[in-house]
Design an enzyme around this catalytic site. Structure first.
Site, PDB file in Angstrom:
ATOM      1  N   ASP A   1       0.822  -1.211   0.000  1.00  0.00           N
ATOM      2  CA  ASP A   1       0.000   0.000   0.000  1.00  0.00           C
ATOM      3  C   ASP A   1       0.853   1.257   0.000  1.00  0.00           C
ATOM      4  O   ASP A   1       2.018   1.247   0.412  1.00  0.00           O
ATOM      5  CB  ASP A   1      -0.881   0.046   1.256  1.00  0.00           C
ATOM      6  CG  ASP A   1      -2.070  -0.885   1.178  1.00  0.00           C
ATOM      7  OD1 ASP A   1      -2.164  -1.685   0.224  1.00  0.00           O
ATOM      8  OD2 ASP A   1      -2.910  -0.833   2.096  1.00  0.00           O
ATOM      9  N   HIS A   5       3.872  -2.190   3.160  1.00  0.00           N
ATOM     10  CA  HIS A   5       3.880  -0.837   2.607  1.00  0.00           C
ATOM     11  C   HIS A   5       5.201  -0.587   1.893  1.00  0.00           C
ATOM     12  O   HIS A   5       6.274  -0.891   2.439  1.00  0.00           O
ATOM     13  CB  HIS A   5       3.680   0.199   3.708  1.00  0.00           C
ATOM     14  CG  HIS A   5       2.349   0.075   4.396  1.00  0.00           C
ATOM     15  ND1 HIS A   5       2.098  -0.885   5.353  1.00  0.00           N
ATOM     16  CD2 HIS A   5       1.196   0.780   4.246  1.00  0.00           C
ATOM     17  CE1 HIS A   5       0.838  -0.767   5.774  1.00  0.00           C
ATOM     18  NE2 HIS A   5       0.283   0.230   5.122  1.00  0.00           N
TER      19      HIS A   5
END
Length: 252
Positions: free
Chosen positions: A57, A203
């Site tokens: 993400d 991430h």
């Protein structure tokens, strides 16, 4: 970044009529693993029991995303990158390279704001705008959507459906956005929650996290992939994940 929701959603709900609050914030209960995993396996990213979906993400980030692409090339793994539309238009070359290297590019929204108050028209416009940005840069329509912070509201769920996207959260994460994250802590946290058929959340940027926290996720990747392979699991993107119920394979 995917922190634990605090008092903000409860405060927002108190300021809204009961019916509106329920329709808007009710789906956000799926943020809780105890709700999401047993009751909504598709939303949790449950796939084929011999497959693990690897997702990232908050990108694209020209400083860190290329390092993840290089690491994944070295591991022989493809993944799904949930990107922010505003970052796509700023760094199209990073998104284009991500797609050219064989990874999926998915929608994480236009920006990374918190959705405490209903704004269905804005949600629809921003998710559609982000999906168009991905399509314009990669030449491929995105298939997946994950809301910022993993907080799925009624408006964002409807917006994703209208844009032709399937919403997917995760079944295991690395808590890699924190200042004290290390490669070992990320690996251990992922392994603690991961079973065959699971979806991993990491991430590839620190834009919405502690500075340089992405280094912990990057350092953990080889051990995460090795652990999956030792358990007989294939690591890949959501597009190869299937939809078969979990069979209980544990990752060491």
């Amino acid at each position: 970044m995917t922190p634990v929701p605090g008092r903000a959603p409860r405060t927002a709900a108190l300021l809204l009529p009961a019916g509106v609050a329920a329709a808007h914030l009710g789906p956000a209960a799926t943020w809780l693993p105890a709700v999401r995993l047993p009751l909504f396996p598709g939303l949790a990213g449950t796939g084929h029991p011999r497959h693990i979906a690897l997702t990232f993400d908050d990108g694209p980030d020209p400083r860190s995303t290329p390092r993840f692409l290089d690491a994944l090339d070295g591991l022989g793994v493809r993944a799904t990158f949930f990107v922010l539309g505003e970052r796509v238009v700023r760094h199209p070359e990073v998104v284009r390279e991500t797609a050219e290297r064989g990874h999926e590019v998915a929608v994480h929204g236009w920006n990374h704001d918190r959705p405490w108050r209903p704004a269905p028209a804005r949600d629809a416009a921003e998710v559609a705008r982000a999906a168009r940005a991905v399509h314009d840069v990669t030449g491929r329509p995105p298939r997946w959507y994950r809301p910022p912070y993993g907080i799925l509201t009624g408006g964002r769920w409807a917006a994703a459906r209208r844009a032709g996207l399937r919403t997917v959260l995760w079944s295991a994460w690395g808590r890699d956005w924190t200042a004290d994250a290390t490669p070992e802590s990320v690996r251990a946290t992922v392994a603690a929650g991961l079973r065959g058929g699971g979806t991993i959340l990491l991430h590839d940027s620190d834009r919405h996290a502690a500075p340089d926290s992405w280094r912990a996720a990057l350092g953990a990747l080889p051990a995460i992939v090795a652990g999956c392979r030792e358990a007989g699991l294939v690591v890949g993107p959501l597009g190869e994940h299937g939809g078969v119920p979990v069979a209980g394979v544990t990752v060491p």
